[in-house]
Write a protein that holds these residues in place. Structure first.
Motif, PDB file in Angstrom:
ATOM      1  N   THR A 297       0.862  -1.170   0.000  1.00  0.00           N
ATOM      2  CA  THR A 297       0.000   0.000   0.000  1.00  0.00           C
ATOM      3  C   THR A 297       0.901   1.223   0.000  1.00  0.00           C
ATOM      4  OG1 THR A 297      -2.009   0.942   0.981  1.00  0.00           O
ATOM      5  CG2 THR A 297      -0.240   0.285   2.512  1.00  0.00           C
ATOM      6  N   THR A 298       0.354   2.369  -0.282  1.00  0.00           N
ATOM      7  CA  THR A 298       1.192   3.567  -0.367  1.00  0.00           C
ATOM      8  C   THR A 298       1.890   3.816   0.966  1.00  0.00           C
ATOM      9  OG1 THR A 298      -0.257   4.546  -2.012  1.00  0.00           O
ATOM     10  CG2 THR A 298       1.202   6.043  -0.818  1.00  0.00           C
ATOM     11  N   GLY A 299       3.209   3.932   0.919  1.00  0.00           N
ATOM     12  CA  GLY A 299       3.995   4.226   2.110  1.00  0.00           C
ATOM     13  C   GLY A 299       4.812   5.481   1.907  1.00  0.00           C
ATOM     14  N   GLY A 300       5.475   5.920   2.958  1.00  0.00           N
ATOM     15  CA  GLY A 300       6.310   7.112   2.875  1.00  0.00           C
ATOM     16  C   GLY A 300       7.538   6.863   2.020  1.00  0.00           C
ATOM     17  N   ARG A 301       8.294   7.903   1.792  1.00  0.00           N
ATOM     18  CA  ARG A 301       9.460   7.795   0.917  1.00  0.00           C
ATOM     19  C   ARG A 301      10.727   7.399   1.675  1.00  0.00           C
ATOM     20  NH1 ARG A 301       6.195  12.010  -0.959  1.00  0.00           N
ATOM     21  NH2 ARG A 301       5.529  11.734  -3.120  1.00  0.00           N
ATOM     22  N   VAL A 302      10.591   7.170   2.969  1.00  0.00           N
ATOM     23  CA  VAL A 302      11.674   6.604   3.775  1.00  0.00           C
ATOM     24  C   VAL A 302      11.073   5.522   4.659  1.00  0.00           C
ATOM     25  CG1 VAL A 302      13.115   8.679   3.767  1.00  0.00           C
ATOM     26  CG2 VAL A 302      11.456   8.358   5.597  1.00  0.00           C
ATOM     27  N   SER A 303      11.907   4.578   5.078  1.00  0.00           N
ATOM     28  CA  SER A 303      11.404   3.418   5.814  1.00  0.00           C
ATOM     29  C   SER A 303      11.245   3.676   7.307  1.00  0.00           C
ATOM     30  CB  SER A 303      12.346   2.232   5.601  1.00  0.00           C
ATOM     31  OG  SER A 303      13.586   2.444   6.252  1.00  0.00           O
ATOM     32  N   THR A 304      11.755   4.814   7.794  1.00  0.00           N
ATOM     33  CA  THR A 304      11.762   5.079   9.234  1.00  0.00           C
ATOM     34  C   THR A 304      10.569   5.906   9.704  1.00  0.00           C
ATOM     35  OG1 THR A 304      13.198   6.990   8.808  1.00  0.00           O
ATOM     36  CG2 THR A 304      14.273   4.917   9.411  1.00  0.00           C
ATOM     37  N   THR A 305       9.684   6.272   8.783  1.00  0.00           N
ATOM     38  CA  THR A 305       8.494   7.036   9.145  1.00  0.00           C
ATOM     39  C   THR A 305       7.501   6.137   9.874  1.00  0.00           C
ATOM     40  OG1 THR A 305       8.772   8.408   7.190  1.00  0.00           O
ATOM     41  CG2 THR A 305       6.603   8.407   8.189  1.00  0.00           C
ATOM     42  N   GLY A 306       6.809   6.669  10.868  1.00  0.00           N
ATOM     43  CA  GLY A 306       5.750   5.939  11.548  1.00  0.00           C
ATOM     44  C   GLY A 306       4.511   5.839  10.670  1.00  0.00           C
ATOM     45  N   VAL A 307       3.930   4.640  10.579  1.00  0.00           N
ATOM     46  CA  VAL A 307       2.791   4.419   9.688  1.00  0.00           C
ATOM     47  C   VAL A 307       1.586   5.246  10.113  1.00  0.00           C
ATOM     48  CG1 VAL A 307       1.171   2.700   8.792  1.00  0.00           C
ATOM     49  CG2 VAL A 307       3.592   2.105   9.087  1.00  0.00           C
ATOM     50  N   ALA A 308       1.307   5.307  11.414  1.00  0.00           N
ATOM     51  CA  ALA A 308       0.074   5.955  11.878  1.00  0.00           C
ATOM     52  C   ALA A 308       0.076   7.451  11.596  1.00  0.00           C
ATOM     53  CB  ALA A 308      -0.125   5.689  13.367  1.00  0.00           C
ATOM     54  N   GLY A 309       1.125   8.144  12.017  1.00  0.00           N
ATOM     55  CA  GLY A 309       1.175   9.584  11.786  1.00  0.00           C
ATOM     56  C   GLY A 309       1.206   9.918  10.308  1.00  0.00           C
ATOM     57  N   PHE A 310       1.938   9.112   9.554  1.00  0.00           N
ATOM     58  CA  PHE A 310       2.013   9.296   8.101  1.00  0.00           C
ATOM     59  C   PHE A 310       0.627   9.177   7.467  1.00  0.00           C
ATOM     60  CE2 PHE A 310       2.203   6.840   4.104  1.00  0.00           C
ATOM     61  CZ  PHE A 310       2.842   7.758   3.282  1.00  0.00           C
ATOM     62  N   THR A 311      -0.082   8.112   7.804  1.00  0.00           N
ATOM     63  CA  THR A 311      -1.372   7.830   7.176  1.00  0.00           C
ATOM     64  C   THR A 311      -2.441   8.833   7.598  1.00  0.00           C
ATOM     65  OG1 THR A 311      -0.830   5.467   7.089  1.00  0.00           O
ATOM     66  CG2 THR A 311      -3.146   6.076   6.848  1.00  0.00           C
ATOM     67  N   LEU A 312      -2.517   9.111   8.881  1.00  0.00           N
ATOM     68  CA  LEU A 312      -3.579   9.998   9.367  1.00  0.00           C
ATOM     69  C   LEU A 312      -3.354  11.442   8.938  1.00  0.00           C
ATOM     70  CD1 LEU A 312      -4.190   8.538  12.940  1.00  0.00           C
ATOM     71  CD2 LEU A 312      -5.221   7.883  10.762  1.00  0.00           C
ATOM     72  N   GLY A 313      -2.112  11.778   8.553  1.00  0.00           N
ATOM     73  CA  GLY A 313      -1.842  13.100   8.002  1.00  0.00           C
ATOM     74  C   GLY A 313      -2.080  13.187   6.506  1.00  0.00           C
ATOM     75  N   GLY A 314      -2.463  12.086   5.891  1.00  0.00           N
ATOM     76  CA  GLY A 314      -2.722  12.041   4.449  1.00  0.00           C
ATOM     77  C   GLY A 314      -1.955  10.921   3.786  1.00  0.00           C
ATOM     78  N   GLY A 315      -0.622  10.971   3.907  1.00  0.00           N
ATOM     79  CA  GLY A 315       0.206   9.876   3.433  1.00  0.00           C
ATOM     80  C   GLY A 315       0.586   9.954   1.973  1.00  0.00           C
ATOM     81  N   SER A 316       1.665  10.687   1.679  1.00  0.00           N
ATOM     82  CA  SER A 316       2.151  10.866   0.304  1.00  0.00           C
ATOM     83  C   SER A 316       3.416  10.041   0.103  1.00  0.00           C
ATOM     84  CB  SER A 316       2.445  12.351   0.053  1.00  0.00           C
ATOM     85  OG  SER A 316       3.070  12.559  -1.191  1.00  0.00           O
ATOM     86  N   GLY A 317       3.447   9.207  -0.961  1.00  0.00           N
ATOM     87  CA  GLY A 317       4.609   8.356  -1.174  1.00  0.00           C
ATOM     88  C   GLY A 317       4.792   7.975  -2.629  1.00  0.00           C
ATOM     89  N   TRP A 318       5.794   7.134  -2.892  1.00  0.00           N
ATOM     90  CA  TRP A 318       6.185   6.806  -4.258  1.00  0.00           C
ATOM     91  C   TRP A 318       5.041   6.209  -5.079  1.00  0.00           C
ATOM     92  CZ3 TRP A 318      10.080   9.592  -4.804  1.00  0.00           C
ATOM     93  CH2 TRP A 318      11.235   9.534  -4.018  1.00  0.00           C
ATOM     94  N   MET A 319       4.179   5.423  -4.465  1.00  0.00           N
ATOM     95  CA  MET A 319       3.161   4.695  -5.224  1.00  0.00           C
ATOM     96  C   MET A 319       1.797   5.396  -5.219  1.00  0.00           C
ATOM     97  SD  MET A 319       4.564   2.119  -6.658  1.00  0.00           S
ATOM     98  CE  MET A 319       6.368   2.042  -6.673  1.00  0.00           C
ATOM     99  N   GLU A 320       1.759   6.652  -4.780  1.00  0.00           N
ATOM    100  CA  GLU A 320       0.471   7.326  -4.622  1.00  0.00           C
ATOM    101  C   GLU A 320      -0.253   7.545  -5.956  1.00  0.00           C
ATOM    102  OE1 GLU A 320       1.522  10.940  -2.683  1.00  0.00           O
ATOM    103  OE2 GLU A 320       2.441  11.841  -4.450  1.00  0.00           O
ATOM    104  N   ARG A 321       0.472   7.754  -7.038  1.00  0.00           N
ATOM    105  CA  ARG A 321      -0.194   7.973  -8.328  1.00  0.00           C
ATOM    106  C   ARG A 321      -0.902   6.706  -8.805  1.00  0.00           C
ATOM    107  NH1 ARG A 321       1.107  11.550 -12.216  1.00  0.00           N
ATOM    108  NH2 ARG A 321       1.563   9.850 -13.681  1.00  0.00           N
ATOM    109  N   LYS A 322      -0.450   5.553  -8.361  1.00  0.00           N
ATOM    110  CA  LYS A 322      -1.060   4.274  -8.721  1.00  0.00           C
ATOM    111  C   LYS A 322      -2.126   3.846  -7.703  1.00  0.00           C
ATOM    112  CE  LYS A 322      -1.427   0.232 -10.820  1.00  0.00           C
ATOM    113  NZ  LYS A 322      -2.158   0.113 -12.107  1.00  0.00           N
ATOM    114  N   PHE A 323      -1.818   3.969  -6.409  1.00  0.00           N
ATOM    115  CA  PHE A 323      -2.681   3.414  -5.373  1.00  0.00           C
ATOM    116  C   PHE A 323      -3.429   4.473  -4.557  1.00  0.00           C
ATOM    117  CE2 PHE A 323       0.765  -0.067  -5.217  1.00  0.00           C
ATOM    118  CZ  PHE A 323       0.154  -0.770  -6.245  1.00  0.00           C
ATOM    119  N   GLY A 324      -3.192   5.753  -4.829  1.00  0.00           N
ATOM    120  CA  GLY A 324      -3.798   6.807  -4.026  1.00  0.00           C
ATOM    121  C   GLY A 324      -2.967   7.107  -2.797  1.00  0.00           C
TER     122      GLY A 324
END
Length: 464
Positions: A132-159
């Motif tokens: 699923t769309t993740g952040g552009r670094v592996s050390t980001t926390g999933v919860a804060g990233f996702t609840l803030g919107g969550g922009s990452g490499w695969m967002e154009r494909k998966f949202g």
């Protein structure tokens, strides 16, 4: 000096008894390590760190904070540039022990605990060729990233990451456990698509997964003078290419990696990074116009998605200052301004000057979420990192200069996960002025006393 809070011994003993996890206070072994966060500019000394191991721990820690009158910070990944995951003289609800990830390939979902990092998520889904769309670094926390919107490499494909959010388990300011989904507490669920940690502590999230059997990338390094041509070619690729294509253009000092020629290490380069949700053969064709510009380094290869996610990991402890401008348009004049600033990175730093594309599934996603920036096609992300405190002034000023440069093309909307403390107007712009009253009403329903205020804060609506 940090403000000091005196916690009654009886209250502290009660918390230790109530928690399955561990409680740390100043002077305890492990306290100094536990209080460190990603941004080395932030050096805070909490009165209490509650290292929670269960949902009940989180509830008990919140109630302890309220009973003792301590300000409450919540730590997942600890990656916030503003350092909101710590607080001087207060309570840190530390979720890092709660990092389990359970993938369900049959139902194409994954359940992620509130303290999990992106690496925990990506490594758990990789064996099934799901992501699923993740952040552009592996050390980001999933919860804060996702609840803030969550922009990452695969967002154009998966949202965006939050577009893939199916449900959230939350502990409220009253210590209650609630579930938010499209069917249960739908107004809270809406608010969690961009509203961040304003409404409670997310102890688990369930996310939609997508098939991702192959990922590849092209990384090309050019001399800075080639920047305008590189950016224009990249712009054309993203404006005409399929949703599978993402990436960015970055100015940065070339790192000491095996693929970087020795004479180039430490020298300023303009880099085109093209990510692709597919095998390398398809990427080579798409990236051809960039390769035709004769990069000094032209690296194209297929990698597991979890490895792609680690490519830009920055080490913890550096001094960090970031911001962002989201652009309603990116004409040639803006390209030239962006590139000119990229050639003037603050010397002696590891700073990156970044251009990200949006579009694709991001732009097509639900328009009513409090994410006004999702319709913008481009984002400029000045990302300053450095070691020497003597460089603070010029690094921070450079970030401000980037924002000033891009202002003629900005939409005023902004992804709040990309910025630090920039004032109430920027917070409202991040949520959207039209969304803010609705968010404030949700805040009043779940956190009327604004216990969770160490964030991009939504002020609770006043009682009628």
């Amino acid at each position: 000096m940090a403000p000091q809070s005196t916690v009654p011994d009886t209250a502290l003993a009660g918390l230790r008894e109530d928690l399955a996890g561990e409680v740390l206070v100043p002077g305890d072994p492990g306290y100094d390590e536990a209080r460190r966060i990603h941004n080395g500019m932030i050096d805070r000394r909490p009165a209490v760190i509650a290292q929670c191991a269960t949902q009940a721990d989180v509830s008990n820690a919140i109630l302890f904070g309220r009973e003792t009158g301590l300000p409450v910070a919540v730590r997942g990944g600890g990656h916030s540039v503003a350092g909101v995951s710590s607080v001087d003289g207060g309570l840190v609800v530390d979720l890092r022990r709660m990092h389990a990830v359970v993938a369900d390939p049959e139902h194409m979902t994954v359940r992620v605990e509130g303290g999990a990092l992106m690496s925990h998520l990506d490594r758990a889904t990789q064996p099934f060729h799901l992501a699923t769309t993740g952040g552009r670094v592996s050390t980001t926390g999933v919860a804060g990233f996702t609840l803030g919107g969550g922009s990452g490499w695969m967002e154009r494909k998966f949202g965006l990451a939050c577009d893939n959010l199916l449900s959230v388990e939350l502990i409220t300011a009253e210590g209650r456990h609630v579930v938010a989904s499209a069917e249960e507490n739908p107004e809270l669920f809406w608010a969690l698509h961009g509203g961040g940690g304003n409404f409670g502590v997310a102890t688990s999230l369930t996310l939609r997964l997508h098939e991702l059997p192959a990922t590849s990338f092209a990384l090309m390094l050019f001399p800075p003078r080639s920047g305008p041509d590189v950016v224009r070619a990249f712009r054309t690729l993203l404006e005409t290419g399929p949703d599978e294509v993402g990436g960015g253009v970055l100015y940065f000092p070339a790192p000491p990696e095996p693929f970087v020629p020795t004479h180039l290490v430490g020298q300023l380069v303009c880099s085109a990074l093209v990510t692709y949700a597919g095998p390398v053969a398809g990427l080579r064709h798409l990236a051809g116009p960039l390769s035709a510009l004769r990069p000094v380094v032209d690296l194209v290869q297929e990698v597991p998605y979890a490895d792609l996610q680690c490519m830009l990991d920055d080490p913890p402890g550096l001094r960090n200052y970031w911001s962002a401008e989201y652009l309603g348009s990116f004409p040639d004049e803006a390209v030239d301004v962006f590139c000119a600033r990229g050639e003037r990175l603050p010397e002696g730093t590891a700073t990156q000057h970044v251009l990200f594309p949006l579009g694709g599934a991001v732009a097509r996603g639900p328009a009513d979420y409090p994410l006004p920036w999702r319709s913008d096609p481009w984002a400029v992300h000045p990302f300053a990192t450095w070691e020497d405190p003597a460089a603070d002034g010029r690094a921070i000023q450079w970030v401000h200069d980037v924002r000033t440069d891009m202002r003629p093309w900005t939409s005023d909307a902004v992804y709040l996960n990309f910025i630090g403390t920039e004032g109430e107007q920027r917070v409202v712009a991040g949520f959207g002025a039209g969304n803010y009253p609705r968010l404030a009403a949700v805040k009043a329903a779940y956190d009327p006393d604004n216990v969770f205020r160490l964030n991009h804060n939504i002020v609770p609506a006043a009682a009628a």
